[in-house]
Design an enzyme around this catalytic site. Structure first.
Site, PDB file in Angstrom:
ATOM      1  N   CYS A  56       0.796  -1.308  -0.042  1.00  7.69           N
ATOM      2  CA  CYS A  56      -0.068  -0.059   0.093  1.00  7.69           C
ATOM      3  C   CYS A  56       0.859   1.296  -0.239  1.00  7.69           C
ATOM      4  O   CYS A  56       0.407   2.282  -0.355  1.00  7.69           O
ATOM      5  CB  CYS A  56      -1.046  -0.033   1.100  1.00  7.69           C
ATOM      6  SG  CYS A  56      -0.259  -0.231   2.621  1.00  7.69           S
ATOM      7  N   HIS A  57       2.057   1.246   0.183  1.00 15.67           N
ATOM      8  CA  HIS A  57       2.879   2.329   0.188  1.00 15.67           C
ATOM      9  C   HIS A  57       3.040   2.909  -1.127  1.00 15.67           C
ATOM     10  O   HIS A  57       3.454   4.028  -1.351  1.00 15.67           O
ATOM     11  CB  HIS A  57       4.321   1.918   0.954  1.00 15.67           C
ATOM     12  CG  HIS A  57       5.193   0.988   0.125  1.00 15.67           C
ATOM     13  ND1 HIS A  57       4.836  -0.378   0.286  1.00 15.67           N
ATOM     14  CD2 HIS A  57       6.258   0.851  -0.927  1.00 15.67           C
ATOM     15  CE1 HIS A  57       5.685  -1.015  -0.450  1.00 15.67           C
ATOM     16  NE2 HIS A  57       6.620  -0.218  -1.255  1.00 15.67           N
TER      17      HIS A  57
END
Length: 252
Positions: free
Chosen positions: A160-161
């Site tokens: 998700c980064h």
């Protein structure tokens, strides 16, 4: 006569060749936890019989016993130390390999779709929240996508980064913006260059030799030389100029 490898090396090689142990009744009733190294330092992972259920950086999770007690309370399952990390976990945390099996059965179908789309973003590239929403067939659910990613149970394994704000800024991360920046820079993302483009209102880059427009971090965009590189604020502007969207990064 060649030297024999040390016994520890032989045992390690044999262990890596071995298949997963059969699932026992205890495995079905008890989850296991392990510590493992990662790009964010040590992480704690909780593993059920179907895969990794939860992963958190130790620095963010805090005290291990409190972390495990919170897991027991939230999920209603006892936790014991695991004999070893699940197959694929350590390579995935080093940025290599497809990763371990994940157990996301407790999430909603929408949340699982969000995480599946996010998992398809290649290392070293970023996509806006709106891209994830469109990929899963809910183009207006940008805020809901952000909520799912803020609660991602398996960060690093589902990256998700790599999801950023639509205005080109990095955005938030569950363990802090500094961790998000460190992960992206570790993958080779030019955050300073992206910030400069964002300041100029540039969201997409096109090549006048191919007529293709991409997200700036797409591997095709990174190969465009300066004389042939053109910036656009939107896909509509790029299309008006005669460009078509990249089939790999599929810009909005």
């Amino acid at each position: 006569m060649t030297d024999s490898p040390p016994p520890d090396a032989v045992l390690t090689a044999l262990r890596d060749l071995a298949g997963p142990a059969p699932v026992t009744l205890a495995d079905r009733v008890l989850d296991g936890w392990v510590r493992a190294p990662s790009a964010l330092g040590e992480v704690y992972a909780v593993v059920g019989d179907r895969g990794v259920r939860l992963l958190r950086p130790a620095a963010h999770a805090g005290d291990l016993e409190a972390f495990l007690e919170d897991y027991r309370t939230r999920h209603g399952r006892p936790v014991r130390p695991a004999a070893r990390p699940p197959r694929g976990l350590l390579p995935a945390l080093r940025g290599r390999g497809p990763g371990p099996a994940l157990d996301l059965a407790g999430l909603t179908p929408f949340a699982r779709d969000v995480l599946a789309a996010t998992a398809r973003i290649p290392a070293g590239q970023t996509r806006p929240y709106g891209w994830v929403a469109r990929e899963i067939g809910h183009p207006k659910a940008v805020r809901a996508v952000g909520t799912v990613l803020a609660r991602n149970p398996v960060p690093l394994l589902v990256p998700c980064h790599r999801v950023t704000r639509g205005d080109g800024q990095v955005g938030q991360y569950l363990s802090g913006v500094a961790d998000k920046v460190a992960l992206l820079e570790g993958e080779g993302v030019d955050l300073a260059g992206l910030a400069e483009l964002a300041d100029r209102g540039v969201r997409l880059l096109g090549s006048d030799t191919t007529g293709v427009v991409c997200f700036p971090t797409c591997h095709h965009a990174r190969r465009i030389t300066a004389p042939h590189r053109h910036g656009f604020a939107s896909l509509e502007r790029a299309r008006e100029a005669g460009y078509r969207p990249c089939r790999d990064c599929r810009p909005l």
